[in-house]
Design an enzyme around this catalytic site. Structure first.
Site, PDB file in Angstrom:
ATOM      1  CE  LYS A  66       4.964   2.168  -1.975  1.00  0.00           C
ATOM      2  NZ  LYS A  66       4.558   3.405  -1.405  1.00  0.00           N
ATOM      3  CE  LYS A 121      -1.902   1.346  -3.454  1.00  0.00           C
ATOM      4  NZ  LYS A 121      -1.886   1.942  -2.154  1.00  0.00           N
ATOM      5  CE  LYS A 167      -0.910  10.023  -1.244  1.00  0.00           C
ATOM      6  NZ  LYS A 167      -0.399   9.015  -0.313  1.00  0.00           N
TER       7      LYS A 167
HETATM    8  N1  AQP Z   1      -6.471   2.948  -4.623  1.00  0.00           N
HETATM    9  C1  AQP Z   1      -6.917   2.996  -3.371  1.00  0.00           C
HETATM   10  N2  AQP Z   1      -8.195   2.617  -3.088  1.00  0.00           N
HETATM   11  C2  AQP Z   1      -8.662   2.672  -1.825  1.00  0.00           C
HETATM   12  N3  AQP Z   1      -7.924   3.101  -0.775  1.00  0.00           N
HETATM   13  C3  AQP Z   1      -6.657   3.492  -1.005  1.00  0.00           C
HETATM   14  N4  AQP Z   1      -5.676   3.953  -0.209  1.00  0.00           N
HETATM   15  C4  AQP Z   1      -4.571   4.187  -0.945  1.00  0.00           C
HETATM   16  N5  AQP Z   1      -4.804   3.904  -2.238  1.00  0.00           N
HETATM   17  C5  AQP Z   1      -6.089   3.459  -2.310  1.00  0.00           C
HETATM   18  C6  AQP Z   1      -5.824   4.174   1.226  1.00  0.00           C
HETATM   19  O1  AQP Z   1      -5.554   5.542   1.484  1.00  0.00           O
HETATM   20  C7  AQP Z   1      -4.981   5.678   2.780  1.00  0.00           C
HETATM   21  C8  AQP Z   1      -3.791   6.584   2.746  1.00  0.00           C
HETATM   22  O2  AQP Z   1      -2.807   6.043   1.884  1.00  0.00           O
HETATM   23  P1  AQP Z   1      -1.285   6.466   2.054  1.00  0.00           P
HETATM   24  O3  AQP Z   1      -1.125   7.914   1.890  1.00  0.00           O
HETATM   25  O4  AQP Z   1      -0.747   5.913   3.316  1.00  0.00           O
HETATM   26  O5  AQP Z   1      -0.486   5.827   0.885  1.00  0.00           O
HETATM   27  P2  AQP Z   1      -0.601   4.587   0.022  1.00  0.00           P
HETATM   28  O6  AQP Z   1      -1.523   3.558   0.529  1.00  0.00           O
HETATM   29  O7  AQP Z   1       0.769   4.116  -0.219  1.00  0.00           O
HETATM   30  O8  AQP Z   1      -1.242   5.297  -1.198  1.00  0.00           O
HETATM   31  P3  AQP Z   1      -0.719   5.450  -2.626  1.00  0.00           P
HETATM   32  O9  AQP Z   1      -1.631   6.400  -3.278  1.00  0.00           O
HETATM   33  O10 AQP Z   1      -0.556   4.130  -3.277  1.00  0.00           O
HETATM   34  O11 AQP Z   1       0.696   6.129  -2.441  1.00  0.00           O
HETATM   35  P4  AQP Z   1       2.082   5.692  -3.047  1.00  0.00           P
HETATM   36  O12 AQP Z   1       1.909   5.673  -4.533  1.00  0.00           O
HETATM   37  O13 AQP Z   1       3.013   6.792  -2.573  1.00  0.00           O
HETATM   38  O14 AQP Z   1       2.421   4.357  -2.454  1.00  0.00           O
HETATM   39  C9  AQP Z   1      -4.667   4.271   3.281  1.00  0.00           C
HETATM   40  O15 AQP Z   1      -5.675   3.879   4.200  1.00  0.00           O
HETATM   41  C10 AQP Z   1      -4.775   3.421   2.035  1.00  0.00           C
HETATM   42  O16 AQP Z   1      -5.212   2.117   2.335  1.00  0.00           O
END
Ligand code: AQP
Length: 328
Positions: free
Chosen positions: A111, A192, A195
């Site tokens: 990030k 992965k 969002k």
């Molecule tokens: N692709 C994924 N597959 C399985 N689990 C996932 N998680 C996130 N992406 C996947 C799990 O979802 C939970 C909540 O995630 P978060 O809101 O804390 O954010 P994150 O992990 O940073 O998710 P994103 O979608 O990738 O957000 P951005 O793009 O903003 O960084 C966690 O338990 C995570 O493991």
């Protein structure tokens, strides 16, 4: 009966990855466990957020938690910033962490890559996450595979504090599901599903309309072998669709592979899309009923009160062990 804690960031609408990797398990784990689920808005501001947008996302996420099946009679649901103990213990966890270990975190490296001005919060995200978990004497943390490294650090910080001061914290274990822990991007299936992906075709959001879900799955990147079989390395696109299909249909990956022998990717993708729509549609219908209800505020108020009652006890013990403030 285990003590369970997990959180989701209100950075946008949760993705199918967030749901299948984490939130879906939150619902299952409610049965027979003490569960606390959080909207981690203080984590969300480690990268800039539009104030109006994040307000909207917090409410959407609360409604989605309930629509997915979180039952406030069984679980505590609350907003992180409404329980000040998170920021307070977060600071103590920062003071327990070393710069080197924080700089080694993959999420920090990803990030902060290419940024001229790196928000300090990106570096101190994991100590805040440790605080979230440790405040509730959590035993089990359902998360996706991407959070494994942060979970290891949480355990290290808890052990370091306990060894140096007093036995204050329970050492938590991650709960990473065997299938779905890493749902991949539909456009780059070695990455992965996220969002924040700038390619909107790569991610299915849990509130996407049916036609968008179908379109995104139909345009998912696969391969030219035209055989439905599971091989994460050689066939990441098809393997990802098989994981999604399996979780959304309740059928095993092996059963799906057998059922699609001799059939083309077109038919396979149509059925994957149907299974995803079948999973998300009932959630979307319940969400539409909940989003405007005052019930939502009542649940969040009560959740914050119940979470605070537990968190303040751990914070008091932590401060006492450190010798800060006045605690007898
Ligand atoms: N692709 C994924 N597959 C399985 N689990 C996932 N998680 C996130 N992406 C996947 C799990 O979802 C939970 C909540 O995630 P978060 O809101 O804390 O954010 P994150 O992990 O940073 O998710 P994103 O979608 O990738 O957000 P951005 O793009 O903003 O960084 C966690 O338990 C995570 O493991």
């Amino acid at each position: 009966m285990a003590k369970i804690f997990s959180g989701v960031q209100p950075t946008s609408i949760p993705t199918l990855g967030n749901y299948l990797g984490a939130m879906h398990n939150f619902v299952t784990l409610q049965e027979g466990n003490d569960c606390i689920y959080c909207i981690v808005d203080e984590h969300a501001i480690t990268v800039p957020q539009d104030p109006k947008e994040i307000q909207k996302n917090i409410r959407n996420l609360a409604a989605l938690y309930l629509a997915m099946g979180i039952d406030p009679k069984k679980s505590i649901l609350f907003i992180q910033s409404e329980v000040p103990c998170h920021a307070q213990l977060g600071w103590i966890m920062q003071c327990t962490s070393y710069m080197g270990e924080l700089e080694r975190m993959t999420q920090f490296k990803d990030k902060s890559k290419g940024k001229k001005a790196i928000p300090a919060g990106l570096l101190t995200y994991p100590p805040l996450m440790a605080a979230d978990i440790l405040l509730y004497q959590t035993e089990l943390v359902p998360v996706g595979a991407d959070q494994k490294q942060h979970m290891e650090l949480t355990r290290d910080l808890a052990e370091r504090f306990n060894n140096k001061y007093d036995d204050v914290f329970t050492i938590p274990e991650p709960y990473i599901p065997p299938v779905g822990a890493r749902i991949m991007s539909l456009q780059e299936p070695t990455k992965k599903m996220s969002k924040s992906d700038t390619n909107r075709k790569a991610t299915i959001f849990t509130l996407d309309p049916e036609k968008d879900i179908i379109k995104k799955i139909k345009s998912a990147i696969t391969d030219d072998e035209a055989v439905v079989r599971y091989d994460r390395d050689a066939k990441p696109g098809i393997s990802n669709l098989l994981d999604i299909f399996s979780l959304c249909s309740g059928r095993s990956v092996d059963a799906l592979v057998a059922a699609y022998q001799g059939k083309g990717y077109g038919e396979f993708k149509t059925d994957v899309a149907e299974a995803v729509v079948g999973t998300l549609k009932p959630i979307q219908e319940r969400y539409a009923q909940l989003i405007e209800s005052s019930e939502l505020d009542r649940i969040l108020d009560e959740g914050a009160e119940r979470a605070y009652a537990i968190a303040k006890e751990t914070l008091r013990k932590t401060e006492k062990a450190l010798g800060i403030g006045r605690h007898n």
